[in-house]
Design an enzyme around this catalytic site. Sequence first.
Site, mmCIF file in Angstrom:
data_model
loop_
_atom_site.group_PDB
_atom_site.id
_atom_site.type_symbol
_atom_site.label_atom_id
_atom_site.label_comp_id
_atom_site.label_asym_id
_atom_site.label_seq_id
_atom_site.Cartn_x
_atom_site.Cartn_y
_atom_site.Cartn_z
ATOM 1 N N TRP A 21 -0.724 -0.740 2.744
ATOM 2 C CA TRP A 21 0.672 -1.120 2.454
ATOM 3 C C TRP A 21 0.804 -1.635 1.011
ATOM 4 O O TRP A 21 1.631 -1.145 0.230
ATOM 5 C CB TRP A 21 1.137 -2.191 3.461
ATOM 6 C CG TRP A 21 2.526 -2.718 3.256
ATOM 7 C CD1 TRP A 21 3.511 -2.171 2.485
ATOM 8 C CD2 TRP A 21 3.097 -3.901 3.841
ATOM 9 N NE1 TRP A 21 4.664 -2.942 2.555
ATOM 10 C CE2 TRP A 21 4.429 -4.008 3.379
ATOM 11 C CE3 TRP A 21 2.610 -4.878 4.714
ATOM 12 C CZ2 TRP A 21 5.279 -5.057 3.756
ATOM 13 C CZ3 TRP A 21 3.462 -5.917 5.094
ATOM 14 C CH2 TRP A 21 4.776 -5.997 4.621
ATOM 15 N N ASP A 51 -5.156 3.144 6.819
ATOM 16 C CA ASP A 51 -3.861 3.045 7.501
ATOM 17 C C ASP A 51 -2.754 2.990 6.452
ATOM 18 O O ASP A 51 -2.757 2.126 5.573
ATOM 19 C CB ASP A 51 -3.807 1.756 8.343
ATOM 20 C CG ASP A 51 -2.435 1.566 8.979
ATOM 21 O OD1 ASP A 51 -2.139 2.299 9.939
ATOM 22 O OD2 ASP A 51 -1.649 0.729 8.493
ATOM 23 N N TYR A 56 5.611 3.245 2.753
ATOM 24 C CA TYR A 56 4.926 2.377 1.777
ATOM 25 C C TYR A 56 5.074 3.011 0.399
ATOM 26 O O TYR A 56 4.495 4.061 0.099
ATOM 27 C CB TYR A 56 3.442 2.198 2.116
ATOM 28 C CG TYR A 56 3.170 1.484 3.440
ATOM 29 C CD1 TYR A 56 4.175 0.762 4.104
ATOM 30 C CD2 TYR A 56 1.914 1.523 4.024
ATOM 31 C CE1 TYR A 56 3.914 0.110 5.309
ATOM 32 C CE2 TYR A 56 1.649 0.870 5.230
ATOM 33 C CZ TYR A 56 2.657 0.177 5.863
ATOM 34 O OH TYR A 56 2.398 -0.453 7.053
ATOM 35 N N HIS A 121 6.334 3.673 14.058
ATOM 36 C CA HIS A 121 6.281 2.482 13.198
ATOM 37 C C HIS A 121 7.199 1.374 13.725
ATOM 38 O O HIS A 121 8.332 1.229 13.277
ATOM 39 C CB HIS A 121 6.691 2.890 11.775
ATOM 40 C CG HIS A 121 6.231 1.942 10.720
ATOM 41 N ND1 HIS A 121 6.236 2.279 9.383
ATOM 42 C CD2 HIS A 121 5.764 0.675 10.769
ATOM 43 C CE1 HIS A 121 5.788 1.251 8.680
ATOM 44 N NE2 HIS A 121 5.512 0.274 9.486
ATOM 45 N N SER A 152 2.575 1.483 16.517
ATOM 46 C CA SER A 152 2.434 0.168 15.912
ATOM 47 C C SER A 152 3.533 -0.670 16.546
ATOM 48 O O SER A 152 4.687 -0.224 16.620
ATOM 49 C CB SER A 152 2.624 0.283 14.396
ATOM 50 O OG SER A 152 2.473 -0.987 13.813
HETATM 51 N N1 LIG Z 1 4.648 -2.678 10.949
HETATM 52 C C1 LIG Z 1 3.435 -2.246 10.659
HETATM 53 O O1 LIG Z 1 3.004 -1.282 11.214
HETATM 54 C C2 LIG Z 1 2.614 -2.987 9.648
HETATM 55 C C3 LIG Z 1 3.055 -4.220 9.155
HETATM 56 C C4 LIG Z 1 2.200 -4.940 8.320
HETATM 57 C C5 LIG Z 1 0.965 -4.425 7.966
HETATM 58 N N2 LIG Z 1 0.573 -3.199 8.431
HETATM 59 C C6 LIG Z 1 -0.737 -2.618 8.065
HETATM 60 O O2 LIG Z 1 -1.743 -3.619 8.136
HETATM 61 C C7 LIG Z 1 -2.385 -3.733 6.876
HETATM 62 C C8 LIG Z 1 -2.876 -5.141 6.668
HETATM 63 O O3 LIG Z 1 -1.858 -6.096 6.728
HETATM 64 P P1 LIG Z 1 -1.234 -6.729 5.416
HETATM 65 O O4 LIG Z 1 -1.637 -5.928 4.227
HETATM 66 O O5 LIG Z 1 0.210 -6.930 5.696
HETATM 67 O O6 LIG Z 1 -1.849 -8.193 5.364
HETATM 68 P P2 LIG Z 1 -3.333 -8.782 5.208
HETATM 69 O O7 LIG Z 1 -4.331 -7.725 5.334
HETATM 70 O O8 LIG Z 1 -3.387 -9.944 6.123
HETATM 71 O O9 LIG Z 1 -3.282 -9.368 3.716
HETATM 72 C C9 LIG Z 1 -3.452 -8.493 2.640
HETATM 73 C C10 LIG Z 1 -3.324 -9.210 1.306
HETATM 74 O O10 LIG Z 1 -4.233 -10.280 1.173
HETATM 75 C C11 LIG Z 1 -4.802 -10.285 -0.145
HETATM 76 N N3 LIG Z 1 -6.256 -10.052 0.025
HETATM 77 C C12 LIG Z 1 -6.865 -9.067 0.753
HETATM 78 N N4 LIG Z 1 -8.197 -9.214 0.736
HETATM 79 C C13 LIG Z 1 -8.451 -10.316 0.013
HETATM 80 C C14 LIG Z 1 -9.654 -10.984 -0.343
HETATM 81 N N5 LIG Z 1 -10.843 -10.563 0.072
HETATM 82 N N6 LIG Z 1 -9.564 -12.098 -1.120
HETATM 83 C C15 LIG Z 1 -8.373 -12.549 -1.533
HETATM 84 N N7 LIG Z 1 -7.185 -11.961 -1.229
HETATM 85 C C16 LIG Z 1 -7.245 -10.851 -0.451
HETATM 86 C C17 LIG Z 1 -4.104 -9.185 -0.935
HETATM 87 O O11 LIG Z 1 -2.909 -9.661 -1.577
HETATM 88 P P3 LIG Z 1 -2.868 -10.537 -2.931
HETATM 89 O O12 LIG Z 1 -4.049 -10.190 -3.748
HETATM 90 O O13 LIG Z 1 -1.576 -10.211 -3.576
HETATM 91 O O14 LIG Z 1 -2.883 -11.957 -2.443
HETATM 92 C C18 LIG Z 1 -3.666 -8.246 0.171
HETATM 93 O O15 LIG Z 1 -2.589 -7.464 -0.152
HETATM 94 C C19 LIG Z 1 -1.323 -3.247 5.887
HETATM 95 O O16 LIG Z 1 -1.848 -2.907 4.612
HETATM 96 C C20 LIG Z 1 -0.754 -2.079 6.638
HETATM 97 O O17 LIG Z 1 -1.627 -0.967 6.541
HETATM 98 C C21 LIG Z 1 1.384 -2.489 9.272
#
Ligand SMILES: NC(=O)c1ccc[n+]([C@@H]2O[C@H](COP(=O)([O-])OP(=O)(O)OC[C@H]3O[C@@H](n4cnc5c(N)ncnc54)[C@H](OP(=O)(O)O)[C@@H]3O)[C@@H](O)[C@H]2O)c1
Length: 327
Positions: A21, A51, A56, A121, A152
């Site tokens: 995302w 994913d 996105y 989605h 999802s």
């Molecule tokens: N409705 C749906 O279907 C839906 C909704 C939400 C998410 N998703 C999917 O789930 C995936 C994961 O969720 P998410 O991206 O929302 O949230 P997440 O994985 O909880 O957080 C991701 C964010 O945390 C930071 N980060 C990641 N790894 C890190 C590390 N090792 N150290 C420090 N910061 C780190 C990055 O942002 P910064 O560097 O800017 O802090 C990154 O963008 C999405 O990419 C998407 O594919 C789907």
Amino acid sequence: MEYRTLGRTDWQVSTVSFGAWAIGGTWGAVKDDESLAALHRALDRGVNFFDTADVYGDGSSERLIARLRRERKDPFYVATKAGRRLPKQTVEGYSRENLTAFVERSLKNLDVETIDLLQLHCPPTDLYYHPEAFGILDDLVKAGKLRFYGVSVERVEEALKAIEFPGVQSVQIVYNAFRQRPAEQFFPLAKQNQVGILARVPLASGLLTGKLRRDSRFPPDDHRNFNRHGQEFDVGETFSGVDYATGIEAVEEIRGFVPPALTMSQFALRWILMFDAITCAIPGGKRPEQVADNCGASDVPALSDNAMAEVRRVYDRKIRPIVHQHW
Ligand SMILES: NC(=O)c1ccc[n+]([C@@H]2O[C@H](COP(=O)([O-])OP(=O)(O)OC[C@H]3O[C@@H](n4cnc5c(N)ncnc54)[C@H](OP(=O)(O)O)[C@@H]3O)[C@@H](O)[C@H]2O)c1
């Protein structure tokens, strides 16, 4: 990297996979070169599942993954999503005509003839009372447009309903130390039905990395700025629906019992992988260093009973009252 079987597919999927995302947008400025470097690093570290979604970056995340495929020989799976291009979320929107058009557009963006896994989605709850929508997906599989499909979901009840449909191979749901209800009823049933589970928002939008502070600021085009109260989409997708100040307090408590050999992100991801119903976590990765850090979680030993109990205690005291019955 450890691998687990996804649902009734015979795919062996990396337990730490890649959420694409952020590389498409809505998380502040991103540069394609850096995003691509993050995708390459994921493959280098054994990730074989990405994913993404058609919305996105309006398809730019899918197109970056297509570029990755052109630049690398390593085999990998791509899960994308459809439904959020609709101007309004209605059951009628999930028509044959619309779903087919969304799929055709993703096929083009991804530059493939068949989509590995298509997920609806976060469709409206009522869609799960319309088997014909799942019949359309069955037809798209028969036509060779999709290999498999899943959903999802926002809520546990939608997940429970979704797995009644025999074609559903996977359920993507928010699951992390700040969102524990899915493990209660849904995990045992998903396991019984051999449905894969993709744990999304595994780092609670960065809170569980331990790097955020009470006074951290986010750019205007980052949902951690503009969706804190669910102004644009479900508030549960931003910091898992936990209010920021409470989230920071809870993280500071968890920090105290993270083993010294692990980063906080690795601890948060390993916590998720302690549940064997989970196929993989899909942390969002923007930069190669983040991806490398996250992948490290797959290979570390199991967390102690004490660490698991401590997370539970923090959840029960601080988080449960504000999230448990909402999703
Ligand atoms: N409705 C749906 O279907 C839906 C909704 C939400 C998410 N998703 C999917 O789930 C995936 C994961 O969720 P998410 O991206 O929302 O949230 P997440 O994985 O909880 O957080 C991701 C964010 O945390 C930071 N980060 C990641 N790894 C890190 C590390 N090792 N150290 C420090 N910061 C780190 C990055 O942002 P910064 O560097 O800017 O802090 C990154 O963008 C999405 O990419 C998407 O594919 C789907």
